[in-house]
Design a protein around this motif. Structure first.
Motif, mmCIF file in Angstrom:
data_model
loop_
_atom_site.group_PDB
_atom_site.id
_atom_site.type_symbol
_atom_site.label_atom_id
_atom_site.label_comp_id
_atom_site.label_asym_id
_atom_site.label_seq_id
_atom_site.Cartn_x
_atom_site.Cartn_y
_atom_site.Cartn_z
ATOM 1 N N THR A 1 -69.907 -8.207 -23.205
ATOM 2 C CA THR A 1 -68.689 -7.847 -22.983
ATOM 3 C C THR A 1 -68.064 -9.142 -22.164
ATOM 4 O OG1 THR A 1 -69.425 -6.805 -21.037
ATOM 5 C CG2 THR A 1 -68.936 -5.554 -22.906
ATOM 6 N N ASN A 2 -68.852 -9.951 -21.206
ATOM 7 C CA ASN A 2 -68.166 -11.026 -20.590
ATOM 8 C C ASN A 2 -67.174 -12.057 -21.260
ATOM 9 O OD1 ASN A 2 -69.789 -12.612 -22.003
ATOM 10 N ND2 ASN A 2 -70.899 -13.152 -19.956
ATOM 11 N N VAL A 3 -67.287 -11.964 -22.664
ATOM 12 C CA VAL A 3 -66.394 -12.822 -23.146
ATOM 13 C C VAL A 3 -64.922 -12.380 -23.554
ATOM 14 C CG1 VAL A 3 -66.059 -14.046 -25.433
ATOM 15 C CG2 VAL A 3 -68.349 -14.541 -24.271
ATOM 16 N N ARG A 4 -64.897 -11.136 -23.643
ATOM 17 C CA ARG A 4 -63.558 -10.552 -24.152
ATOM 18 C C ARG A 4 -62.364 -11.084 -23.480
ATOM 19 N NH1 ARG A 4 -66.186 -4.632 -23.882
ATOM 20 N NH2 ARG A 4 -67.202 -4.902 -25.998
ATOM 21 N N PRO A 5 -62.212 -11.396 -22.033
ATOM 22 C CA PRO A 5 -61.047 -11.571 -21.476
ATOM 23 C C PRO A 5 -60.823 -13.197 -21.875
ATOM 24 C CG PRO A 5 -62.267 -10.822 -19.619
ATOM 25 C CD PRO A 5 -63.285 -10.859 -21.139
ATOM 26 N N VAL A 6 -61.691 -14.025 -22.353
ATOM 27 C CA VAL A 6 -61.463 -15.384 -22.550
ATOM 28 C C VAL A 6 -61.834 -15.565 -24.017
ATOM 29 C CG1 VAL A 6 -61.195 -16.069 -20.346
ATOM 30 C CG2 VAL A 6 -63.617 -16.041 -21.278
ATOM 31 N N ALA A 7 -62.010 -14.769 -24.797
ATOM 32 C CA ALA A 7 -62.452 -14.747 -26.211
ATOM 33 C C ALA A 7 -61.719 -15.924 -27.119
ATOM 34 C CB ALA A 7 -62.340 -13.295 -27.151
ATOM 35 N N ARG A 8 -60.488 -16.110 -27.108
ATOM 36 C CA ARG A 8 -59.848 -17.267 -27.866
ATOM 37 C C ARG A 8 -60.517 -18.721 -27.069
ATOM 38 N NH1 ARG A 8 -59.231 -20.422 -31.587
ATOM 39 N NH2 ARG A 8 -57.517 -21.673 -31.506
ATOM 40 N N MET B 1 -61.161 -34.467 -3.898
ATOM 41 C CA MET B 1 -62.587 -34.480 -4.170
ATOM 42 C C MET B 1 -63.260 -33.438 -5.252
ATOM 43 S SD MET B 1 -63.590 -37.424 -3.078
ATOM 44 C CE MET B 1 -62.796 -38.511 -2.021
ATOM 45 N N GLY B 2 -62.174 -32.828 -5.993
ATOM 46 C CA GLY B 2 -62.652 -31.989 -6.983
ATOM 47 C C GLY B 2 -61.793 -31.877 -7.930
ATOM 48 N N TYR B 3 -62.159 -30.942 -9.011
ATOM 49 C CA TYR B 3 -61.182 -30.721 -10.185
ATOM 50 C C TYR B 3 -59.956 -29.959 -9.659
ATOM 51 C CZ TYR B 3 -65.204 -30.854 -13.095
ATOM 52 O OH TYR B 3 -66.546 -31.226 -13.893
ATOM 53 N N PRO B 4 -59.093 -30.285 -10.480
ATOM 54 C CA PRO B 4 -57.516 -29.278 -10.114
ATOM 55 C C PRO B 4 -58.005 -27.908 -10.325
ATOM 56 C CG PRO B 4 -57.033 -31.115 -11.624
ATOM 57 C CD PRO B 4 -58.612 -30.960 -11.737
ATOM 58 N N ALA B 5 -57.501 -27.031 -9.704
ATOM 59 C CA ALA B 5 -57.900 -25.428 -9.859
ATOM 60 C C ALA B 5 -57.838 -24.965 -11.118
ATOM 61 C CB ALA B 5 -57.006 -24.720 -8.841
ATOM 62 N N ILE B 6 -56.895 -25.373 -11.862
ATOM 63 C CA ILE B 6 -56.817 -24.554 -13.369
ATOM 64 C C ILE B 6 -58.282 -25.088 -14.024
ATOM 65 C CG2 ILE B 6 -55.447 -26.520 -14.235
ATOM 66 C CD1 ILE B 6 -53.667 -24.385 -15.673
ATOM 67 N N LEU B 7 -58.572 -26.260 -13.928
ATOM 68 C CA LEU B 7 -59.845 -26.755 -14.470
ATOM 69 C C LEU B 7 -61.050 -26.157 -14.097
ATOM 70 C CD1 LEU B 7 -60.987 -28.622 -16.876
ATOM 71 C CD2 LEU B 7 -61.009 -30.352 -15.275
ATOM 72 N N LYS B 8 -61.202 -25.908 -12.650
ATOM 73 C CA LYS B 8 -62.217 -25.389 -12.179
ATOM 74 C C LYS B 8 -62.440 -23.660 -12.608
ATOM 75 C CE LYS B 8 -65.463 -24.551 -9.082
ATOM 76 N NZ LYS B 8 -65.892 -23.022 -9.245
ATOM 77 N N GLY B 9 -61.161 -23.293 -12.622
ATOM 78 C CA GLY B 9 -60.825 -21.894 -13.088
ATOM 79 C C GLY B 9 -61.471 -21.774 -14.693
ATOM 80 N N TYR B 10 -61.153 -22.662 -15.333
ATOM 81 C CA TYR B 10 -61.635 -22.829 -16.759
ATOM 82 C C TYR B 10 -63.175 -22.604 -16.833
ATOM 83 C CZ TYR B 10 -62.608 -24.391 -21.593
ATOM 84 O OH TYR B 10 -63.203 -24.275 -22.650
ATOM 85 N N PHE B 11 -63.710 -23.501 -15.942
ATOM 86 C CA PHE B 11 -65.135 -23.546 -16.148
ATOM 87 C C PHE B 11 -65.999 -22.140 -15.416
ATOM 88 C CE2 PHE B 11 -64.841 -28.180 -15.757
ATOM 89 C CZ PHE B 11 -65.397 -28.470 -17.065
ATOM 90 N N ASP B 12 -65.209 -21.617 -14.611
ATOM 91 C CA ASP B 12 -65.535 -20.321 -13.988
ATOM 92 C C ASP B 12 -65.379 -19.337 -14.773
ATOM 93 O OD1 ASP B 12 -65.995 -21.566 -11.361
ATOM 94 O OD2 ASP B 12 -64.043 -20.695 -10.565
ATOM 95 N N ARG B 13 -64.393 -19.066 -15.605
ATOM 96 C CA ARG B 13 -64.074 -18.071 -16.719
ATOM 97 C C ARG B 13 -64.601 -18.077 -18.213
ATOM 98 N NH1 ARG B 13 -58.431 -16.139 -17.435
ATOM 99 N NH2 ARG B 13 -59.421 -14.349 -18.019
ATOM 100 N N VAL B 14 -64.912 -19.615 -18.332
ATOM 101 C CA VAL B 14 -65.320 -19.644 -19.773
ATOM 102 C C VAL B 14 -66.746 -20.054 -19.982
ATOM 103 C CG1 VAL B 14 -64.506 -21.048 -22.037
ATOM 104 C CG2 VAL B 14 -62.764 -20.359 -20.445
ATOM 105 N N PHE B 15 -67.212 -20.742 -19.223
ATOM 106 C CA PHE B 15 -68.772 -21.229 -19.164
ATOM 107 C C PHE B 15 -69.530 -20.065 -18.527
ATOM 108 C CE2 PHE B 15 -69.247 -25.948 -19.973
ATOM 109 C CZ PHE B 15 -68.010 -26.184 -20.392
ATOM 110 N N LEU B 16 -69.722 -19.096 -19.483
ATOM 111 C CA LEU B 16 -70.194 -17.936 -19.092
ATOM 112 C C LEU B 16 -71.725 -17.814 -19.622
ATOM 113 C CD1 LEU B 16 -67.405 -15.686 -20.397
ATOM 114 C CD2 LEU B 16 -68.123 -15.999 -17.950
ATOM 115 N N PRO B 17 -72.489 -16.716 -19.009
ATOM 116 C CA PRO B 17 -73.685 -16.450 -19.562
ATOM 117 C C PRO B 17 -73.671 -16.250 -20.980
ATOM 118 C CG PRO B 17 -73.457 -15.471 -17.413
ATOM 119 C CD PRO B 17 -72.299 -15.831 -17.855
ATOM 120 N N GLY B 18 -74.473 -16.781 -21.921
ATOM 121 C CA GLY B 18 -74.374 -16.414 -23.246
ATOM 122 C C GLY B 18 -73.453 -17.396 -24.061
ATOM 123 N N VAL B 19 -72.542 -18.080 -23.258
ATOM 124 C CA VAL B 19 -71.645 -19.087 -23.684
ATOM 125 C C VAL B 19 -72.323 -20.590 -23.582
ATOM 126 C CG1 VAL B 19 -69.430 -20.138 -23.854
ATOM 127 C CG2 VAL B 19 -69.733 -17.596 -23.612
#
Length: 193
Positions: free
Chosen positions: A62-69, A89-107
């Motif tokens: 179920t972890n993919v559902r919120p970011v399925a697209r 010294m880091g990513y813009p927050a929006i890109l960091k958030g992409y990794f947090d939300r989309v680079f999931l277990p199983g993905v």
């Protein structure tokens, strides 16, 4: 035709990063790539990992559902190209958030016996086109975290055969000539991606 997912993270449409982004997209298309151009700001990507998402993070069913697209777009790519500025010294927050939300277990990875194994092995090419406000020496002294995440973590997660990290340091003092040279370097790298 191979597909490249371009992740672009800059909020200002007339920034130098916008010029880098345009160079990336135009050159990839001219080189025969099908380009999925994901402008995180323009598309209104929500970078905030919610409590429910975090609590269900390890539930692969179920972890993919919120970011399925977004997951679908990532899984369809054979190349991943990041275009972003380094801020604090880091990513813009929006890109960091992409990794947090989309680079999931199983993905992006699978866990077997408590050990992480790469799962984006269909992505064979990774490139990052990056600008830094600070000088290279100052960035090196701070450990250059964005470079390490791309050249180590993304390389491992994808098992990329080709990885390019194209950085323009000291953007705050970059001349027109240095910016033009960087755009030419980006174009050459995308031609050879």
């Amino acid at each position: 035709m191979s597909r490249a997912l371009v992740l672009y993270a800059h909020p200002v449409p007339d920034s130098f990063n916008a010029a880098v982004h345009e160079t990336v997209v135009t050159t990839l298309k001219a080189s025969g790539w099908e380009v999925d151009d994901f402008d995180l700001y323009a598309e209104g990507f929500d970078p905030v990992l919610s409590r429910a998402e975090r609590e269900g993070y390890h539930d692969v069913d179920t972890n993919v559902r919120p970011v399925a697209r977004q997951v679908e777009r990532l899984l369809a790519a054979q190349a991943l190209v990041l275009v972003f500025p380094v801020w604090n010294m880091g990513y813009p927050a929006i890109l960091k958030g992409y990794f947090d939300r989309v680079f999931l277990p199983g993905v992006s990875f699978v866990m077997r016996d408590g050990v992480v194994h790469p799962n984006l092995t269909h992505i064979r090419k990774v490139a990052a086109c990056v600008t830094y406000g600070g000088a290279r020496l100052r960035t090196m002294l701070a450990g250059d975290p964005p470079r390490k995440v791309v050249t180590r973590t993304l390389r491992y997660t994808t098992q990329a055969r080709r990885l390019r990290y194209l950085a323009l340091y000291d953007m705050n003092r970059a001349t027109d000539a240095r910016r033009a040279a960087h755009l030419a370097r980006v174009a050459r790298a995308m031609e050879g991606l």
